[in-house]
Design a protein around this motif. Structure first.
Motif, PDB file in Angstrom:
ATOM      1  N   LEU A  34     -14.036   0.645   4.537  1.00 24.44           N
ATOM      2  CA  LEU A  34     -13.392  -0.289   3.616  1.00 24.44           C
ATOM      3  C   LEU A  34     -12.022   0.216   3.191  1.00 24.44           C
ATOM      4  N   ARG A  35     -11.095  -0.732   3.077  1.00 23.31           N
ATOM      5  CA  ARG A  35      -9.748  -0.437   2.588  1.00 23.31           C
ATOM      6  C   ARG A  35      -9.652  -0.834   1.116  1.00 23.31           C
ATOM      7  N   ALA A  36      -8.539  -0.475   0.485  1.00 26.83           N
ATOM      8  CA  ALA A  36      -8.336  -0.818  -0.928  1.00 26.83           C
ATOM      9  C   ALA A  36      -8.454  -2.328  -1.151  1.00 26.83           C
ATOM     10  N   THR A  37      -7.942  -3.121  -0.227  1.00 27.97           N
ATOM     11  CA  THR A  37      -8.035  -4.585  -0.353  1.00 27.97           C
ATOM     12  C   THR A  37      -9.484  -5.051  -0.371  1.00 27.97           C
ATOM     13  N   ASP A  38     -10.320  -4.458   0.489  1.00 35.60           N
ATOM     14  CA  ASP A  38     -11.742  -4.819   0.522  1.00 35.60           C
ATOM     15  C   ASP A  38     -12.416  -4.494  -0.805  1.00 35.60           C
ATOM     16  N   GLY A  52     -12.589   7.916  -0.393  1.00 37.66           N
ATOM     17  CA  GLY A  52     -11.801   7.156  -1.354  1.00 37.66           C
ATOM     18  C   GLY A  52     -10.484   7.831  -1.694  1.00 37.66           C
ATOM     19  N   THR A  53      -9.509   7.021  -2.056  1.00 36.30           N
ATOM     20  CA  THR A  53      -8.183   7.508  -2.449  1.00 36.30           C
ATOM     21  C   THR A  53      -7.894   7.074  -3.891  1.00 36.30           C
ATOM     22  N   ALA A  54      -6.816   7.590  -4.445  1.00 33.85           N
ATOM     23  CA  ALA A  54      -6.392   7.172  -5.785  1.00 33.85           C
ATOM     24  C   ALA A  54      -6.165   5.657  -5.826  1.00 33.85           C
ATOM     25  N   LEU A  55      -5.564   5.110  -4.774  1.00 32.71           N
ATOM     26  CA  LEU A  55      -5.327   3.664  -4.713  1.00 32.71           C
ATOM     27  C   LEU A  55      -6.639   2.890  -4.742  1.00 32.71           C
ATOM     28  N   MET A  56      -7.626   3.390  -4.049  1.00 32.81           N
ATOM     29  CA  MET A  56      -8.935   2.724  -4.050  1.00 32.81           C
ATOM     30  C   MET A  56      -9.555   2.741  -5.444  1.00 32.81           C
ATOM     31  N   PHE A  57      -9.464   3.878  -6.139  1.00 32.68           N
ATOM     32  CA  PHE A  57      -9.970   3.950  -7.513  1.00 32.68           C
ATOM     33  C   PHE A  57      -9.269   2.919  -8.385  1.00 32.68           C
ATOM     34  N   ALA A  58      -7.955   2.845  -8.274  1.00 33.82           N
ATOM     35  CA  ALA A  58      -7.192   1.915  -9.096  1.00 33.82           C
ATOM     36  C   ALA A  58      -7.611   0.470  -8.835  1.00 33.82           C
ATOM     37  N   THR A  59      -7.825   0.108  -7.563  1.00 32.83           N
ATOM     38  CA  THR A  59      -8.209  -1.282  -7.258  1.00 32.83           C
ATOM     39  C   THR A  59      -9.631  -1.576  -7.730  1.00 32.83           C
ATOM     40  N   MET A  60     -10.538  -0.638  -7.550  1.00 26.49           N
ATOM     41  CA  MET A  60     -11.941  -0.864  -7.930  1.00 26.49           C
ATOM     42  C   MET A  60     -12.122  -1.022  -9.434  1.00 26.49           C
ATOM     43  N   PHE A  61     -11.293  -0.328 -10.203  1.00 27.72           N
ATOM     44  CA  PHE A  61     -11.484  -0.338 -11.649  1.00 27.72           C
ATOM     45  C   PHE A  61     -10.446  -1.180 -12.379  1.00 27.72           C
ATOM     46  N   GLY A  62      -9.741  -2.030 -11.627  1.00 31.16           N
ATOM     47  CA  GLY A  62      -8.818  -2.983 -12.240  1.00 31.16           C
ATOM     48  C   GLY A  62      -7.615  -2.358 -12.908  1.00 31.16           C
ATOM     49  N   ARG A  63      -7.225  -1.196 -12.440  1.00 27.18           N
ATOM     50  CA  ARG A  63      -6.059  -0.502 -13.005  1.00 27.18           C
ATOM     51  C   ARG A  63      -4.814  -0.943 -12.234  1.00 27.18           C
ATOM     52  N   ASN A  64      -4.432  -2.197 -12.440  1.00 26.18           N
ATOM     53  CA  ASN A  64      -3.381  -2.792 -11.610  1.00 26.18           C
ATOM     54  C   ASN A  64      -1.999  -2.197 -11.853  1.00 26.18           C
TER      55      ASN A  64
END
Length: 157
Positions: A137-141, A104-116
């Motif tokens: 899985l990518r951030a979009t997924d 996982g990356t910082a971007l993935m964390f942000a997408t998973m937790f709705g930190r838009n």
């Protein structure tokens, strides 16, 4: 001093600037790890202690240090949704695309937790949305799994 690392971690957690400055003046090692592997900088960022994080960075704390799971201060800021701390880290050389133990990356964390707001910030600074985690899985997924339509749109732009 035997208690110095614990004092440094605690001062970072609660943002006790005076204690931090004293410990730094006494040549405290800024990249110590607590039992969970957290560094003072990771702790400061995760607990939204901007000034503590700034002082630690100014005095040479490793901006890309990881905890026992491979998480960085930037990942913590992305997970918690602290754009000002993320900006501080990025402006001081944080690697946007480091991956933790599961990829996982910082971007993935942000997408998973709705930190838009974090998604926007990370993309603005060049975070790589094409990186896959250990499951492929990518951030979009991950945004799709969470029903985060705004993040999907941001990642697709």
């Amino acid at each position: 001093m035997e208690l110095e690392p614990e004092m440094l971690i605690h001062a970072s957690r609660i943002g006790n600037i005076d204690v931090l400055k004293e410990l730094i003046k006494g040549k405290a090692k800024l990249d110590v790890h607590d039992p969970k592997g957290y560094t003072p900088l990771i702790i400061a960022c995760y607990n939204n202690q901007y000034e503590a994080a700034k002082i630690l960075i100014e005095h040479g704390a490793n901006i890309n240090a990881t905890d026992a799971g491979g998480n960085t201060a930037l990942m913590g800021a992305a997970f918690k949704g602290y754009p000002d701390i993320a900006e501080l880290l990025i402006n001081n050389g944080a690697d946007l695309n480091l991956q933790h133990g599961n990829g996982g990356t910082a971007l993935m964390f942000a997408t998973m937790f709705g930190r838009n707001d974090m998604v926007k910030l990370l993309l603005l600074h060049g975070a790589d949305a094409s990186i896959c985690d250990s499951r492929g899985l990518r951030a979009t997924d991950l945004a799709a799994q969470q029903g985060n339509q705004e993040a999907i749109q941001l990642l697709s732009a």
